[in-house]
Design a protein around this motif. Structure first.
Motif, PDB file in Angstrom:
ATOM      1  N   LEU A 169       0.781  -1.220   0.069  1.00 38.63           N
ATOM      2  CA  LEU A 169      -0.056  -0.035   0.067  1.00 38.63           C
ATOM      3  C   LEU A 169       0.805   1.213   0.156  1.00 38.63           C
ATOM      4  CD1 LEU A 169      -2.681   1.544   0.302  1.00 38.63           C
ATOM      5  CD2 LEU A 169      -2.721   1.023   2.752  1.00 38.63           C
ATOM      6  N   ALA A 187       2.395   1.687  -3.541  1.00 43.16           N
ATOM      7  CA  ALA A 187       1.570   2.177  -4.416  1.00 43.16           C
ATOM      8  C   ALA A 187       1.419   3.507  -4.399  1.00 43.16           C
ATOM      9  CB  ALA A 187       0.207   1.164  -4.418  1.00 43.16           C
ATOM     10  N   ARG A 188       1.337   4.029  -3.221  1.00 43.07           N
ATOM     11  CA  ARG A 188       0.966   5.526  -2.842  1.00 43.07           C
ATOM     12  C   ARG A 188       2.386   6.274  -3.588  1.00 43.07           C
ATOM     13  NH1 ARG A 188      -1.751   4.849   2.978  1.00 43.07           N
ATOM     14  NH2 ARG A 188      -4.049   4.809   2.378  1.00 43.07           N
ATOM     15  N   THR A 223      -7.760   4.402  -6.351  1.00 43.08           N
ATOM     16  CA  THR A 223      -7.321   3.329  -5.381  1.00 43.08           C
ATOM     17  C   THR A 223      -6.176   2.740  -5.607  1.00 43.08           C
ATOM     18  OG1 THR A 223      -9.953   3.122  -4.830  1.00 43.08           O
ATOM     19  CG2 THR A 223      -8.172   1.497  -4.171  1.00 43.08           C
ATOM     20  N   PRO A 224      -5.143   2.460  -4.709  1.00 41.61           N
ATOM     21  CA  PRO A 224      -3.868   2.041  -4.967  1.00 41.61           C
ATOM     22  C   PRO A 224      -4.300   0.381  -5.454  1.00 41.61           C
ATOM     23  CG  PRO A 224      -3.614   3.145  -3.084  1.00 41.61           C
ATOM     24  CD  PRO A 224      -5.202   3.204  -3.313  1.00 41.61           C
ATOM     25  N   ARG A 225      -3.501  -0.112  -6.270  1.00 39.37           N
ATOM     26  CA  ARG A 225      -3.342  -1.513  -6.786  1.00 39.37           C
ATOM     27  C   ARG A 225      -2.175  -2.115  -6.468  1.00 39.37           C
ATOM     28  NH1 ARG A 225      -3.523   1.312 -11.767  1.00 39.37           N
ATOM     29  NH2 ARG A 225      -1.647   0.732 -13.099  1.00 39.37           N
ATOM     30  N   GLY A 236      -1.908  -4.900  -4.148  1.00 40.37           N
ATOM     31  CA  GLY A 236      -1.783  -5.282  -2.982  1.00 40.37           C
ATOM     32  C   GLY A 236      -1.947  -6.963  -2.939  1.00 40.37           C
ATOM     33  N   ASN A 271      -9.364  -4.628   1.942  1.00 32.68           N
ATOM     34  CA  ASN A 271      -9.838  -4.504   0.851  1.00 32.68           C
ATOM     35  C   ASN A 271     -11.402  -4.665   0.947  1.00 32.68           C
ATOM     36  OD1 ASN A 271     -10.860  -6.765  -2.003  1.00 32.68           O
ATOM     37  ND2 ASN A 271      -9.828  -4.792  -2.231  1.00 32.68           N
ATOM     38  N   ILE A 316      -6.884  -0.814  -0.988  1.00 35.21           N
ATOM     39  CA  ILE A 316      -5.866  -1.189  -2.025  1.00 35.21           C
ATOM     40  C   ILE A 316      -6.579  -2.495  -2.441  1.00 35.21           C
ATOM     41  CG2 ILE A 316      -4.563  -2.863  -0.582  1.00 35.21           C
ATOM     42  CD1 ILE A 316      -2.123  -1.809  -2.296  1.00 35.21           C
TER      43      ILE A 316
END
Length: 342
Positions: free
Chosen positions: A29, A32-33, A51-53, A55, A200, A206
């Protein structure tokens, strides 16, 4: 795979797998940010905010740790662990690359096929008879099918991870009394997926990304194939256990192909996506699919004892009910859409 494992070892290793999954997801997470690795809202997506991906890499790391433990706990199955681990890394690796920069479909499918080939060789070595070749082909097709189905169905909060967790716990229970190495691997998959879910569901912080959805599809396919080849489960219960995804993805895919659409492109035509758009919300839809899979697991567990001479009948009946429910649900949702526009 009849070795006995001390309860303390099972508990400790399972908690370790869950902890690794949770920690690695938290690190993913943050990554990704920092890298702005985000899924943006759009006409073909079901979320409303960036939304971050990626994970799902946490699940992959946790499963690899579990495999490392099984390498020493069940050394007689090292060929299987090697095939499983190599296939998992291949599918997750191509997914990780796709999460960073979208790849064409053919290279992805080629890697999925190679992952299935590696898994098949881990069952019993290189094939030497027509039956071996047929089994290898079935393994490759099974892996490619579930890897892509999990990718297609990973579109709302909690859905793909919860389905993998439920299938895993059912596969752990299938096969009678005792915990063998196959059941332990299923337990590890359950622990890794369950530890990811707080990130999730009920609201995603994420997403799994292709690295996670593909890895879950591969792991589910591998566990089902091992369960079938080792006599723990009859083959006709496999589509029942994953019927929530198989029916929705299969019928939606068939419809898109018949309409001449590019079936591999992102879209929002699955039943679960229609339900979310009609206002049912991510958590209720995810829970509804979970209830279906829990019923499917009950059929798979109870069917052989309740119908020892005709166990295929309840399996076929359950699938038929699922197809009817999908058709009825889609018709209702389409009618709701027309009424809302009127």
């Amino acid at each position: 795979m009849s070795q006995t494992f001390p309860p303390a070892v099972l508990l400790g290793s399972t908690l370790l797998v869950a902890a690794v999954s949770s920690l690695a997801t938290a690190l993913a997470l943050g990554y990704a940010r920092r890298m702005a690795l985000l899924d943006q809202p759009g006409a073909r997506r079901s979320h409303a905010v960036p939304t971050p991906r990626g994970g799902g890499v946490g699940i992959v790391v946790a499963l690899m740790c579990g495999l490392a433990g099984l390498w020493f706990m069940a050394p007689e199955e090292r060929g299987l662990w090697l095939g499983f681990g190599a296939g998992l890394l291949a599918v997750a690796g191509i997914g990780w690359l796709d999460d960073h920069r979208p790849l064409p479909i053919l290279p992805r499918l080629a890697v999925h096929a190679l992952a299935g080939l590696g898994l098949a060789t881990g069952f019993s070595g290189w094939p030497g008879t027509p039956e071996d070749w047929a089994g290898m082909l079935a393994t490759v097709i099974g892996v490619m099918t579930l890897v892509n189905i999990w990718n297609f169905m990973d579109g709302i909060d909690g859905l793909a991870a919860s389905q993998a967790a439920l299938v895993a716990i059912a596969l752990m229970a299938i096969g009678g009394a005792g915990i063998d190495a196959r059941a332990i691997l299923a337990l590890y998959l359950f622990a890794a997926a369950a530890a990811f879910l707080p990130f999730n569901f009920p609201r995603a912080r994420i997403f799994l990304g292709d690295v996670g959805s593909g890895a879950l599809g591969f792991a589910v396919a591998a566990l089902m194939l091992v369960s079938i080849t080792r006599g723990a489960m009859d083959w006709f219960y496999a589509p029942v256990l994953v019927s929530a995804f198989l029916i929705d993805a299969g019928l939606t895919l068939a419809k898109r192909i018949l309409q001449g659409k590019r079936w591999w492109r992102p879209h929002r035509e699955h039943l679960y996506q229609w339900a979310v758009r009609r206002g049912f919300g991510h958590p209720p839809v995810t829970i509804a699919y979970a209830c279906w899979t829990a019923a499917a697991a009950t059929v798979c567990l109870a069917g052989p004892s309740l119908f020892p001479d005709g166990a295929v009948a309840p399996a076929c009946a359950f699938l038929a009910v699922g197809v009817a429910a999908w058709c009825g649900g889609r018709c209702r949702l389409l009618r709701m859409a027309r009424e809302s526009r009127a």
